[in-house]
Design a protein around this motif. Sequence first.
Motif, PDB file in Angstrom:
ATOM      1  N   LEU A  79      -9.364  -1.248  -0.176  1.00 47.13           N
ATOM      2  CA  LEU A  79      -7.533  -1.940  -0.176  1.00 47.13           C
ATOM      3  C   LEU A  79      -6.781  -0.954  -0.422  1.00 47.13           C
ATOM      4  CD1 LEU A  79      -6.146  -4.277  -0.004  1.00 47.13           C
ATOM      5  CD2 LEU A  79      -6.672  -4.496  -2.544  1.00 47.13           C
TER       6      LEU A  79
ATOM      7  N   ARG B  41      -2.254  -0.273  -1.108  1.00 42.53           N
ATOM      8  CA  ARG B  41      -1.202  -1.207  -1.236  1.00 42.53           C
ATOM      9  C   ARG B  41      -0.616   0.330  -0.664  1.00 42.53           C
ATOM     10  NH1 ARG B  41      -2.401  -5.952  -2.581  1.00 42.53           N
ATOM     11  NH2 ARG B  41      -3.560  -5.921  -4.087  1.00 42.53           N
TER      12      ARG B  41
ATOM     13  N   ILE C 201      -0.605  -2.880   3.350  1.00 46.39           N
ATOM     14  CA  ILE C 201      -1.331  -1.981   3.374  1.00 46.39           C
ATOM     15  C   ILE C 201      -1.925  -0.977   4.238  1.00 46.39           C
ATOM     16  CG2 ILE C 201      -4.266  -2.599   3.335  1.00 46.39           C
ATOM     17  CD1 ILE C 201      -2.264  -4.642   0.844  1.00 46.39           C
TER      18      ILE C 201
ATOM     19  N   ILE D 161     -10.830  -4.750   1.485  1.00 46.91           N
ATOM     20  CA  ILE D 161      -9.555  -6.086   1.786  1.00 46.91           C
ATOM     21  C   ILE D 161     -10.818  -6.358   3.314  1.00 46.91           C
ATOM     22  CG2 ILE D 161      -8.769  -4.440   3.977  1.00 46.91           C
ATOM     23  CD1 ILE D 161      -6.149  -6.271   4.055  1.00 46.91           C
TER      24      ILE D 161
ATOM     25  N   GLU E 169      -9.341  -6.691  -6.074  1.00 45.89           N
ATOM     26  CA  GLU E 169      -8.303  -5.644  -5.727  1.00 45.89           C
ATOM     27  C   GLU E 169      -9.118  -4.196  -5.794  1.00 45.89           C
ATOM     28  OE1 GLU E 169      -4.917  -5.387  -7.024  1.00 45.89           O
ATOM     29  OE2 GLU E 169      -5.199  -7.438  -6.682  1.00 45.89           O
TER      30      GLU E 169
ATOM     31  N   GLU F  93      -8.202  -9.982   0.144  1.00 48.85           N
ATOM     32  CA  GLU F  93      -8.773  -9.627  -0.716  1.00 48.85           C
ATOM     33  C   GLU F  93      -9.453  -9.452  -2.128  1.00 48.85           C
ATOM     34  OE1 GLU F  93      -5.283  -8.242  -3.133  1.00 48.85           O
ATOM     35  OE2 GLU F  93      -3.623  -8.399  -1.785  1.00 48.85           O
TER      36      GLU F  93
ATOM     37  N   ILE G 265      -1.925 -12.406   2.562  1.00 48.33           N
ATOM     38  CA  ILE G 265      -1.298 -10.842   1.533  1.00 48.33           C
ATOM     39  C   ILE G 265      -0.292 -10.529   2.108  1.00 48.33           C
ATOM     40  CG2 ILE G 265      -2.442  -8.257   1.796  1.00 48.33           C
ATOM     41  CD1 ILE G 265      -4.657  -9.825   2.537  1.00 48.33           C
TER      42      ILE G 265
END
Length: 628
Positions: free
Chosen positions: A503, A505, A396, A436, A433, A430, A392
């Motif tokens: 998740l 970002r 995150i 995680i 989308e 992941e 990844i």
Amino acid sequence: MKTDALIQAGLNLIGQALSIYDSDLKLAVCNARLAEMFDLPDRLTRPGATFEDTIRHLAERGEYGEIDDLDQFVRLRVEQARAFEPHYMERLRTNGQYISVEGAPLPQGGWVTVYTDITEVKSQEQLLRTRSELLSEEVLARSEELSRTNRKLAATVSALEEVQRELTEMEARTRLTTEMMPAHIAHVDSAGRYTFSNRKLSSVMPGRPQQIVGRHISEALGTDAYSRVLPHLQMALAGEQSTFEFTDTGSSRRIRAAFTPDESENGVYILSMDVTEETQARAALQQTRRREMAARLTSGLAHDFSNLLTIILGMQAKLARMELPAEADPLITATLQAARRGGDLLGRIADITAHRAWRPEPVDVAAFLTDLHTLAAPSLPSGITLQVDASIPAPILLDSGQLQDGLLNLILNARDACGESGHIRVEAREMRETWIDFIVEDTGPGFSTAARRHALDPFFTTKGDAGTGLGLSMVYDMAKLAGGQLSIDTPERGARVILRLPLRRAATPAPGGLVLLVDDSPDLRATIRDMLTSLGHSVIEAASVDEALALAQGLPEIAFILSDISLEGGRLGTDLVDALPGKPVYLTTSLPPSDPRHVAAASKTAVLPKPFSAAELAKFLGQKEPAA
């Protein structure tokens, strides 16, 4: 003004008289032909002239013949105008002129009326009547009736064309509105086939087609999702409204759907939305409330139990100093060990019920797992290997402290299951989308049916006196606090524990960018500004949300925003996250983690607790610490 003059010039070229009155019975516009036909003074042809004054003027001039009660006549005509309906009529004026009067309402209120001089047409009809002795009276009458009917039909067609235009525009606006909604809006008939749909199904439930009109709902949603919505669809077809939520297996997203019966066509209106983030935030808030309840229930008992343990430890220490028989030493030692174990247990309970919150910050997952390997490997026997794997690249938003504690707990549980030899693997990946997953696998004997059923229950342990039964429950508590979940799987060999977290970002700001610093304390702004400039950033400052928004809109080169949650002016720094969706927004606060404002902010973006150092700010922003 030039356009208005052009429009007026065009109206004056029309051979018919025309007037438009608004919903307040005031003249909006008329052409010169109207003034000529009815010999109106200038004051009655200017915009704003009232319909009542015009009628009174015409009546006084004898336009309508002899009138006994002028006021009553004017009042009646005004009332008819207020209840205006489309009409067509022909009448003979007192000056011998025949005119046709055609009126139609306007969609925005008021009406337009067109007056046409048909004296010549009437003269021709009269001439035809007197000279055509061969034509019967009935044929002449029917010809005149047909002529009138044709004129009325032409007026009706014009009105229908206007209505059709309005309906077409309304349909276009409605479709545009449905396309702009962040939800799937559709209609199915009684057979379950789509008769209408916007193009949002694939964005709400990824993997589905966009063009679904004419398809059956089972074909568009897929077998699994269709089986979940079918009972609610049947309820709606039976006339009962239904709102429900389900998890779409294909995308792992949480979907909220509303089925509303369409009684006119025996169909169903459908509204569905992706509420995954809302569900995650709701789960985190619910877990926080459960922790608060547990804290209130256990705090009093824990306090009394701590006092008792303190007394026991004190008395055992005195006994140890006394001259007692040799057989008393093992009893004293065992009592001291039991008391200390009780103290350790209280500490674990305090960890569960403490006011902890999920504090996400940018985390490089690969580097995090490498550090985890370094930390955990020395505690493993030489016969057990530990492997970590993560691909990844982007940072995150995670609470590295709580996540590290949780994964260490899972690794130590796997160590105990493997015994003296085996293999432990920790992987991060992941999921669609949305999530995680941190997966901890071992080659031990795996979970029994009973252990799998009760593994997450507090105080459940398979280690006998060597375990407290609080390890997995603490990891589960951490997962729920973050809005995620913990699941246990039993592969063909060993055990697999999956820690699934939302998740989020983290956008890593590049050094040297322009930073908008928002804080209502000038002294604190000066301190943080020095920290940011030492990281290579340029800084502009604001004290409130409104001031920050004004600067952000005028300076598109701003790289990110660093704002306190509590600001002057009443609005919270959290509002900047929603108001500036195209800019990374980071928040700082001195509010306690249990404060609802802190909890709400953490569900949207990364939050850095105050006080913090330059090194802590650099780590929070995912940048290197400035050199000393």
